[in-house]
Design a protein around this motif. Sequence first.
Motif, PDB file in Angstrom:
ATOM      1  N   LEU A 227     109.454 118.373  54.511  1.00 54.17           N
ATOM      2  CA  LEU A 227     110.176 117.548  55.482  1.00 54.17           C
ATOM      3  C   LEU A 227     110.629 116.227  54.873  1.00 54.17           C
ATOM      4  O   LEU A 227     111.787 115.823  55.037  1.00 54.17           O
ATOM      5  CB  LEU A 227     109.287 117.283  56.693  1.00 54.17           C
ATOM      6  N   LEU A 240     116.735 119.728  63.311  1.00 55.13           N
ATOM      7  CA  LEU A 240     115.452 120.154  62.758  1.00 55.13           C
ATOM      8  C   LEU A 240     114.866 121.199  63.696  1.00 55.13           C
ATOM      9  O   LEU A 240     114.632 120.916  64.885  1.00 55.13           O
ATOM     10  CB  LEU A 240     114.498 118.968  62.650  1.00 55.13           C
ATOM     11  N   PRO A 243     109.848 122.605  65.833  1.00 57.35           N
ATOM     12  CA  PRO A 243     108.892 121.485  65.796  1.00 57.35           C
ATOM     13  C   PRO A 243     107.468 121.899  66.143  1.00 57.35           C
ATOM     14  O   PRO A 243     106.520 121.203  65.780  1.00 57.35           O
ATOM     15  CB  PRO A 243     109.446 120.524  66.850  1.00 57.35           C
ATOM     16  N   PHE A 251     106.378 120.381  61.603  1.00 55.76           N
ATOM     17  CA  PHE A 251     106.285 118.970  61.970  1.00 55.76           C
ATOM     18  C   PHE A 251     104.856 118.433  61.874  1.00 55.76           C
ATOM     19  O   PHE A 251     104.647 117.240  61.672  1.00 55.76           O
ATOM     20  CB  PHE A 251     106.780 118.762  63.402  1.00 55.76           C
ATOM     21  N   VAL A 258     101.532 114.566  63.094  1.00 54.42           N
ATOM     22  CA  VAL A 258     102.977 114.683  62.954  1.00 54.42           C
ATOM     23  C   VAL A 258     103.420 113.837  61.761  1.00 54.42           C
ATOM     24  O   VAL A 258     102.998 112.683  61.610  1.00 54.42           O
ATOM     25  CB  VAL A 258     103.694 114.219  64.240  1.00 54.42           C
ATOM     26  N   HIS A 259     104.253 114.411  60.918  1.00 57.57           N
ATOM     27  CA  HIS A 259     104.728 113.712  59.727  1.00 57.57           C
ATOM     28  C   HIS A 259     105.370 112.375  60.104  1.00 57.57           C
ATOM     29  O   HIS A 259     106.145 112.292  61.067  1.00 57.57           O
ATOM     30  CB  HIS A 259     105.752 114.570  58.987  1.00 57.57           C
ATOM     31  N   ILE A 262     109.252 111.902  60.789  1.00 58.58           N
ATOM     32  CA  ILE A 262     109.932 112.454  61.961  1.00 58.58           C
ATOM     33  C   ILE A 262     110.482 111.348  62.856  1.00 58.58           C
ATOM     34  O   ILE A 262     111.631 111.391  63.289  1.00 58.58           O
ATOM     35  CB  ILE A 262     108.994 113.385  62.750  1.00 58.58           C
ATOM     36  N   VAL A 272     116.372 117.846  67.483  1.00 60.38           N
ATOM     37  CA  VAL A 272     115.276 118.797  67.375  1.00 60.38           C
ATOM     38  C   VAL A 272     115.531 119.964  68.323  1.00 60.38           C
ATOM     39  O   VAL A 272     115.818 119.753  69.503  1.00 60.38           O
ATOM     40  CB  VAL A 272     113.926 118.131  67.715  1.00 60.38           C
ATOM     41  N   ALA A 288     102.695 117.481  68.933  1.00 58.80           N
ATOM     42  CA  ALA A 288     104.013 116.898  68.707  1.00 58.80           C
ATOM     43  C   ALA A 288     104.506 116.127  69.929  1.00 58.80           C
ATOM     44  O   ALA A 288     105.050 115.014  69.802  1.00 58.80           O
ATOM     45  CB  ALA A 288     105.006 117.994  68.334  1.00 58.80           C
ATOM     46  N   VAL A 293     107.617 113.560  70.227  1.00 56.66           N
ATOM     47  CA  VAL A 293     108.650 114.484  69.767  1.00 56.66           C
ATOM     48  C   VAL A 293     109.048 115.380  70.940  1.00 56.66           C
ATOM     49  O   VAL A 293     108.412 116.413  71.204  1.00 56.66           O
ATOM     50  CB  VAL A 293     108.173 115.339  68.574  1.00 56.66           C
TER      51      VAL A 293
END
Length: 434
Positions: A227, A240, A243, A251, A258-259, A262, A272, A288, A293
Motif C-alpha cells: 500500500l 482502492l 478495504p 488495509f 489500519v495502515h 490510508i 475506496v 477499518a 475508513v
Amino acid sequence: MSETVTTDRPSAPYDLLLTGGRVVDPATGTDAPRDLAVRDGRIAAVAERIAPASARRVHDVTGRLVLPGLIDTHGHIYQHVTGRFGLPPDLVGVRSGVTTVVDQGGPSCMTLPGFRHHVAEPAATRCLAFLSAYLVGGLEGHLYSQLYSPEGVDIEATVASATANRDLVRGIKAHAEIGGFARWGIRVIELAAEIAHRAELPLYVHFGQLWGLPASGANGEDADTILERVIPLLDEGDVLAHPFTRHPGGFVNREGQVHEVIRAALDRGLKVDVGHGSHFSYRLARVALAAGVVPDTLGADMHGYNTQVPPPPGTPPEHPDDENHPFAGKAGFSLVQAMSSMLALGLSLSEVVPMVTTNAARMIGMADELGSLAPGRVADVTVLADERGAFTLRDNEGTELVTERLLRPDFCLRAGARFDADSPILPEPIPVPA
C-alpha cells in the motif's frame, strides 16, 4: 411483491406510477414518502401525491424503499470468456434489482469488442467496464499468473482502446498483490497508472493476495509494504479496492492496524470500493470502520468462484466440476445483500445508499446521467423490501452476524421497463431460530 394495477386510460399523461413508497435519493436530498411517475422511459415527476388516474399502470410500493437504480461498481460479467469468473449479466443485474453493472477487468483492449457485442448489447442491464491493464484481461489470473507480468501490458494499445470506447470504458483495472510483487515488483502498477493517466480515467486497484505463491517474504517482498508503495503512484479519483479483505496486503496490517498511509490517501481524494466478494471480513471491516475508513462505493464482486449459478433444466453444467463448486449448496449473494452487511456493521441507510447510487455514478463519470431520480433522468429505479426481524449474515471467514434489518430486492425499472427480482442466485433470508 408490489401490487400492479393496469388502468384503461390510453391518453393518461404517465406510462407508470409508483405510489406509496419511501423515496431515498441522495442526489436531490429526498428521503420521504413520495410518488414517482415515468413517461417514455424517463422520470416524469416525483411528488407527495400523484393521482393514480394519471397513469396507465400503477405499482403500489407501500412499505418499500424506492431508490435510484443501483450501480454495482465491481462485477464480473464477461461470461464464457473469463473462465469461471464471468456470470450472466442480467442475473447479477436487473434480475437482482441492479440496473448498472461495471465489469472490473474482464475485457482488455484485445477482447473489448466481444464484451460489447456479446455482453453489453444483448443485456437488459446497463453493462460498463473498467478495462484490464493486461492484454489478456480477466483470464483467471490465479491459474495463469505468468500472463500478468509487465510483458503482458501494452500501454499504447490499451490507451487507444479506452479512448475509442468511452461509452463502455469508465476506468482501468490493475492488481497490487503480493503474488505479483514477488514475481515482478511494482512495474505492472507503474504501467497501469500511466495508462489511466494518459486515458484520463480512474485506476481501480485490487489490494489483498490474489495470485497465490510466491507469497509474503518471497524475493524480499512484504505484503505490508504494498500500500505505501502504490498509493504515491495514484491520482485523485483513483480507487482502492477491498478495504475489508481477509487476505494479506490489505488495509489492515499483520498487527491488526489500519495502515497509516490510508488516511492521507483519502484526504487527497483517493476513493475506496468495498469489493465484497470472497474477500470480505466482518472482523476486519470493524477495524477499518473504527479507523474512519468508510467506503465511497459498494461493489459486490460476485463471480463464478463465489456464486453458483444453477444450469437451466435439462442442460449439463458449464464447468465439469460444478458438483464440487466451493459455494455448492450455500446461500446466494447480491449487491443488496452487501448493503445489508453495511447496515449490520452500524452504517446508516443515508450512508449506504450513496455507495450504490450517487457515489457510484460519480466514480464512473456518469453523475449527470445516473444515480438520481430527478425528473428528466432515465427511469432507472430500484425498489427494495426493508424487512425487520432477526437474520443471520455470514462472511467469507465463516463469521456470523445477526442483524435486525434485511434489505431484499423487489423489482427494478431499467429505462422504464420492469424486471422482477427473480434471479436464482439471490440469497434466501436466514432467520435466527427462536
